[in-house]
Enzyme design. Structure first.
Site: not given
Ligand code: NAI
Length: 469
Positions: A44, A119, A185, A208, A272-273, A312, A446
């Site tokens: 991100c 890790a 895509g 697409e 995509g991911r 994710d 407003h």
């Protein structure tokens, strides 16, 4: 050299799911180690939301100046803008550095320990972190939070090379722009980046596979975006599949299977991911999978006691704010609080031109669930503030769907310039179980775009003030 550490909580992954989890857990007095290889903030901050929004903002500014130079609207005239892409990328990198530095400071202030390295687990509670200098740290943890995120899907016949075939990561690092770009895509990433590059003067075309762009959103919502793309010379090839590179561009098969070519200097693959579940010993941890994702329950617990997964890697939607919410909740659960991840909605925004917001159900989704609904729609063309911001002519609107029997709001969608900033009020309305009367009866300032929300609620109640019934 090798050292050993023991901790109450080990978090793997310092993105928008992992780092808030570390901060909250440390605030609650837990002993926390956060491990990340690629820099705090994850996709991100480093390669996704933040750099793309910086690029989108800069592209919008460039386009606005170009338009101003062409027609001197509002009596303001200027010369045509010039683009120094290296400087733009440098400005964007500066923002990223500032924000990632801020995350490091916040973690330190909260008392979380950060280890930079990779890790690898040998079982659910033991891992070895290999640091950049080759040193290793063996960690034994009472609780583990897996927040390893996701990465771009690569097409086997079009591997990323950072030169002709770009991933979103390499597109965001570009220091020069091509004359032409083919985007594979027309989902979130393809549209956000493709539209931004088109604003900067690149000839953009889309291929697409589905018969529509942004399939998660209904046709009414997507129409203003398609209209903008058409007006700005962007070609959209729907029901078409990318096949491979040619000498001069991208070859694709159209809906009849006939091969065609788009002339393009570069190709952006945005198909995509996928969750990052390999290379760190997940198979040793005894968790269950749910397709490509780690299976979790409503407390983000995996099948292994004391092991949690967030963000994710733990399922759709792959959105930063969902991961952050899960991270906070898991920290509190580990600290002994009673929490569940059970949001009324997970709002989503696509930063196209114009922007799209969706919170909760569309009328179509609600009907499919057996709800009898009423719908109110208010166009920005009828809103004074939108017109003063030159935001009323892009076909934008706010649409609210409510249950007919009790007027409880089930979903809110909007499309239009700046509507992303309304997503918070929409999400709050759903989370608080608001009825149409609550929104219509709330005094909205407003002139602001938010008045359109109250007007859409009034429209659903059959009594709009600023459009004819
Ligand atoms: P996506 O799933 O939104 O769109 C991918 C598109 O590629 C789909 O429409 C699919 O039909 C098409 N496609 C797949 N294979 C193809 C082929 N061979 N030829 C032609 N078309 C093909 O994926 P995207 O845009 O890569 O984004 C990934 C995820 O990242 C999103 O689902 C979202 O969760 C997240 N994201 C969120 C953003 C936001 O919140 N504003 C911005 C960017 C990404």
């Amino acid at each position: 050299m090798s050292t050993s550490l023991e901790t109450q909580l080990l978090i793997v992954g310092g993105g928008p799911a992992g780092y808030p989890c570390a901060i909250r857990a440390a605030q609650l007095g837990l002993d926390v180690i956060l491990v990340d290889k690629d820099g705090l903030g994850g996709t991100c901050l480093n390669r996704g939301c933040i750099p793309s929004k910086a690029l989108i903002h800069a592209a919008g500014r460039f386009e606005a100046i170009a338009e101003q130079a062409a027609d001197a609207a509002m009596g303001i005239s200027c010369g045509a803008p010039k683009l120094d892409m290296r400087a733009l990328t440098g400005w964007k990198d500066g923002l990223v550095d500032k924000l990632t530095g801020g995350v490091a400071t916040l973690l330190k202030a909260a008392g979380a320990q950060v280890l930079s390295g990779w890790a690898r687990f040998s079982d659910a509670k033991h891992c070895v972190v290999t640091r950049d200098d080759g040193e290793t740290v063996a960690i034994t943890a009472q609780n583990v939070v897996l927040a390893t995120g996701s990465k771009e899907v690569e097409l086997p016949f079009l591997p990323f090379d950072g030169k002709r075939v770009l991933s979103s990561t390499s597109a965001l690092e570009a220091t020069r722009l091509p004359k032409s770009l083919a985007v594979i895509g027309a989902g979130y990433i393809g549209l956000e980046l493709g539209i931004a590059w088109a604003k900067l003067g690149v000839k953009v075309s889309f291929v697409e596979a589905l018969d529509r762009i942004l399939p998660l959103y209904d046709a009414q919502l997507v129409r203003p975006v398609l209209r903008w793309m058409k007006a700005h010379g962007i070609d959209v090839h729907l029901s078409c599949k990318a096949k491979g590179l040619s000498k001069t561009g991208l070859v694709f098969a159209d809906k009849d299977g006939t091969e065609q070519e788009i002339k393009a200097e570069q190709v952006l693959v945005a198909v995509g991911r996928k969750p990052v579940t390999e290379g760190w010993g997940l198979e040793t941890m005894g968790v269950d999978m749910d397709g490509p994702f780690i299976r979790i329950d409503d407390q983000c617990r995996t099948a292994m006691r004391g092991v949690y997964a967030i963000g994710d890697v733990a399922g759709a939607p792959m959105l930063a704010h969902k991961g952050t919410a899960q991270g906070e909740i898991v920290a509190e659960i580990i600290a002994g609080h009673r929490r569940r991840f059970d949001p009324a909605s997970i709002p989503a925004v696509c930063f196209t031109e114009p922007e799209i917001v969706s919170v909760g159900l569309s009328a179509q989704d609600a009907r499919a669930r057996g709800e009898d609904v009423i719908v109110g729609k208010f166009p920005f063309a009828a809103l004074g503030k939108a017109l003063t911001m030159q935001a009323g002519t892009d076909g934008g609107f706010i649409r609210v769907t409510a249950r007919k029997s009790d007027h409880v709001i089930l979903g809110i969608q909007a499309v239009g310039a700046h509507v992303a900033e309304l997503s918070g009020e929409f999400a709050l309305a759903l989370e608080m179980g608001a009825r149409l009367e609550d929104i219509a009866g709330t005094i909205h300032v407003h002139p602001t775009l938010s008045e359109g929300f109250a007007e859409s609620a009034l429209a659903a109640l059959g009594q709009p003030l600023h459009i004819a019934r």
